[in-house]
Design an enzyme around this catalytic site. Structure first.
Site, PDB file in Angstrom:
ATOM      1  N   HIS A   1     -37.805  20.532 -34.837  1.00 12.01           N
ATOM      2  CA  HIS A   1     -36.437  20.072 -34.544  1.00 12.01           C
ATOM      3  C   HIS A   1     -36.177  19.969 -33.041  1.00 12.01           C
ATOM      4  O   HIS A   1     -35.119  19.497 -32.633  1.00 12.01           O
ATOM      5  CB  HIS A   1     -35.399  21.010 -35.168  1.00 12.01           C
ATOM      6  CG  HIS A   1     -35.400  20.982 -36.674  1.00 12.01           C
ATOM      7  ND1 HIS A   1     -35.299  19.809 -37.383  1.00 12.01           N
ATOM      8  CD2 HIS A   1     -35.521  21.979 -37.590  1.00 12.01           C
ATOM      9  CE1 HIS A   1     -35.344  20.087 -38.684  1.00 12.01           C
ATOM     10  NE2 HIS A   1     -35.491  21.388 -38.837  1.00 12.01           N
TER      11      HIS A   1
ATOM     12  N   ASP B   1     -40.847  24.754 -46.999  1.00 12.02           N
ATOM     13  CA  ASP B   1     -39.502  24.921 -47.553  1.00 12.02           C
ATOM     14  C   ASP B   1     -39.167  23.849 -48.598  1.00 12.02           C
ATOM     15  O   ASP B   1     -38.040  23.764 -49.066  1.00 12.02           O
ATOM     16  CB  ASP B   1     -38.434  24.971 -46.450  1.00 12.02           C
ATOM     17  CG  ASP B   1     -38.675  23.983 -45.327  1.00 12.02           C
ATOM     18  OD1 ASP B   1     -39.537  23.092 -45.492  1.00 12.02           O
ATOM     19  OD2 ASP B   1     -37.987  24.083 -44.291  1.00 12.02           O
TER      20      ASP B   1
END
Ligand SMILES: [Zn+2]
Length: 581
Positions: free
Chosen positions: A395, A518
């Site tokens: 990110h 995830d």
């Protein structure tokens, strides 16, 4: 000291150097070889299945990248045998010499490829066929060497018939069944001998000679000559562990635990690494490599230097155990950077839940070092490497941090590798890989693809839409595949297959996987339901592309399953890559 390594292609400068040394040895030691055959070696390696035989090159090289020996193995997938064309080190060496290390590696590979065994030629030790006693002595030493592996000449055939009457030293055909003790049938032996002669002596052996030799195979099963040198039947077995050069080079961030945000609910925690490592250690697929230090300019190659300097400074200014959460976001006036360091945090951040603490810079820098160390392993000729790191990085954009990420380790590795070839980054974390997208948005030599939860409902909310396709020269080199909140396993694998087709079309020199776990069922930050077996399938699909692959750890927060899913992913990746090469 030397290491044995398979050379897959000529993408890196190291491999190009090694291949040209091998060609040089071939030219010098085997003057009968045609220059054209020697010249096509790199092409044979790059396109292993284009030719009737798959070409497999092993080298023994010292730490100065000098080739001390090599073995060239041909694998015939249809007839299911291996043919050892050249092995150049002195086989006479006793003990753990280069010749035996190379030969043992070749045997491991032949067994891994599930061949029935290895064939190769050896000059004769019979005075009628080898008249010069000095040469005959050398020939006998070689045959003795191979007899230790229970590899012996095939008996009762006309294989060693000289092409011209009176030719000295016509070779035997030697067979090594790799300890499988499976009888070699007459008809399969005939087909194999024909293939060997037609390949190796194309234009040299006339068709009626080939016919004569093939028809001379009458014993069924084929018989080997009785042992002549080694009395005890104590053949050296083939190792059954994973050869060192095929193991995944594993670089773990050894300093990750210094970055520990202890607030309740902060799922990006040190135990993540331990739970993955514990599972990986149950396999023999990995080889641990210590992280090396790299200059900060490697980080500044993908992040703005003002941002890097800021993070370093603000971290150093914080008390231990204190977390600084960004709280002012001067988005309306970027020309006015807040003076006060703690207030300035929001100037470089994309959200309010990624705190800065005293060790964030050090831990993130170390994660980048790990990714670069792993990338360097790829440049040193290993096919698979894994940087098991936290904090994650995908990110982090050129001048911003957020989403638990500070520096984009995968992007730093991509930038580093891009000096040697095109790079594809495939992000399979549940969340959009906005960092790489932002950093490489204008570039056509780094393809960025991300499969993720749609930004309408998933972090980072502001990017990851399908219409973000790159800019300028980079137009078409960013691919976002946002998916709905609920996705079946079949649908996910279909989408992955599509993304992999895009990677294959791009033909990168290097593939980087930003691995988020995830996407798993019940991950606290995701909504999908991938199972452990899906991770193995995903790994295998990626591996089957056959590219040099670096995996960088990103998200994944269900610590009960992280390790198992990682292990399954790498098992699949390993199987895929080594069955494709
Ligand atoms: Zn994620």
């Amino acid at each position: 000291m030397f290491r044995i390594r398979r050379v897959y292609d000529d993408v890196t400068p190291l491999n190009r150097g090694v291949i040209s040394q091998v060609q040089e040895i071939l030219r010098n030691q085997f003057p009968g070889l045609s220059p054209r055959d020697i010249a096509k070696l790199p092409k044979q390696l790059r396109n292993p299945l284009k030719y009737r035989f798959r070409t497999i090159l092993f080298v023994a090289e010292d730490s100065k990248e000098k080739v001390r020996g090599f073995a060239l193995l041909f694998h015939a997938p249809l007839l299911n045998f291996g043919y050892l064309d050249f092995i150049s080190a002195a086989e006479r060496e006793t003990g753990r010499g280069i010749g035996s290390a190379l030969y043992e590696r070749v045997r491991e590979e032949a067994l891994f490829l599930k061949t029935i065994g290895l064939f190769f030629e050896c000059l004769p030790d019979d005075p009628k066929l080898s008249r010069d006693p000095e040469i005959r002595k050398q020939n006998a030493a070689r045959l003795r060497f191979y007899e230790r592996y229970n590899a012996r000449p095939i008996a009762n055939t006309a294989y060693e018939t000289p092409l011209e009457p009176g030719d000295d030293n016509p070779p035997y055909l030697v067979y090594d069944d790799l300890g499988q003790e499976r009888p070699l049938g007459r008809d399969e032996a005939k087909a194999i001998v024909r293939a060997i002669l037609e390949r190796k002596y194309r234009g040299v052996c006339p068709p009626d000679y080939v016919e004569m030799v093939v028809e001379s195979f009458q014993d069924d099963p084929v018989k080997l000559r009785k042992p002549r040198y080694i009395r005890k039947k104590a053949a050296i077995p083939v190792k059954i562990t994973t050869p060192l050069d095929k193991r995944i080079r594993l670089v773990v961030n050894d300093r990750h635990a210094i970055h520990h945000v202890e607030e309740r609910g902060y799922v990006e925690s040190p135990v993540r690494i331990d739970s993955i490592l514990k599972e990986l250690e149950t396999t023999d697929l990995f080889y641990r490599v210590s992280p090396r230090h790299f200059a900060e300019k490697r980080i500044k190659a993908v992040h703005s230097s003002q941002f890097v300097d800021y993070l370093k400074r603000v971290c150093a200014s914080l008390e231990p155990d204190k977390s600084l959460y960004p709280y002012v976001f001067p988005i309306r006036n970027v020309a006015r950077r807040p003076k006060e360091l703690s207030i300035r945090a929001g100037y470089y951040c994309i959200d309010t839940f990624t705190p800065i603490n005293r060790n964030a810079y050090l831990a993130a820098k170390r994660a980048v070092d790990c990714a670069l160390t792993a990338a360097k392993q790829i440049l040193e000729g290993y096919r698979l490497a894994y940087a098991l790191v936290r904090p994650p990085g995908h990110h982090a954009e050129r001048r911003d941090f957020g989403g638990f990420c500070y520096f984009n380790s995968a992007a730093a590795a991509a930038e580093y590798l891009s000096a040697h070839g095109k790079v594809a980054i495939l992000d399979i974390d549940y969340h959009h890989g906005n960092g790489q997208q932002n950093i490489f948005y204008d570039r056509a030599d780094v393809l960025t693809i991300s499969i993720h939860g749609h930004p309408n409902f998933a972090y980072p909310y502001f990017s990851g839409f399908e219409d973000e396709k790159g800019n300028g020269a980079g137009k078409g080199y960013n691919v976002n595949i946002p998916l709905p909140e609920h996705v079946s396993q079949e649908r996910y694998l279909e989408v992955l297959a599509g993304a992999l087709r895009r990677v294959a079309r791009f033909q990168p020199g290097f593939l980087i996987i930003a691995l988020g776990l995830d996407t798993a069922n019940e991950d606290p930050t995701g909504t999908w339901s991938l199972q452990s077996e899906d991770f193995q399938t995903m790994g295998k699909m990626i591996g089957l592309l056959g590219f040099s692959t670096l995996v960088v750890q990103e998200g994944g927060y269900d610590t009960r399953l992280l390790g198992i899913n990682a292990r399954r992913f790498f098992t699949g990746l390993w199987e895929g890559i080594y069955s494709s090469l």
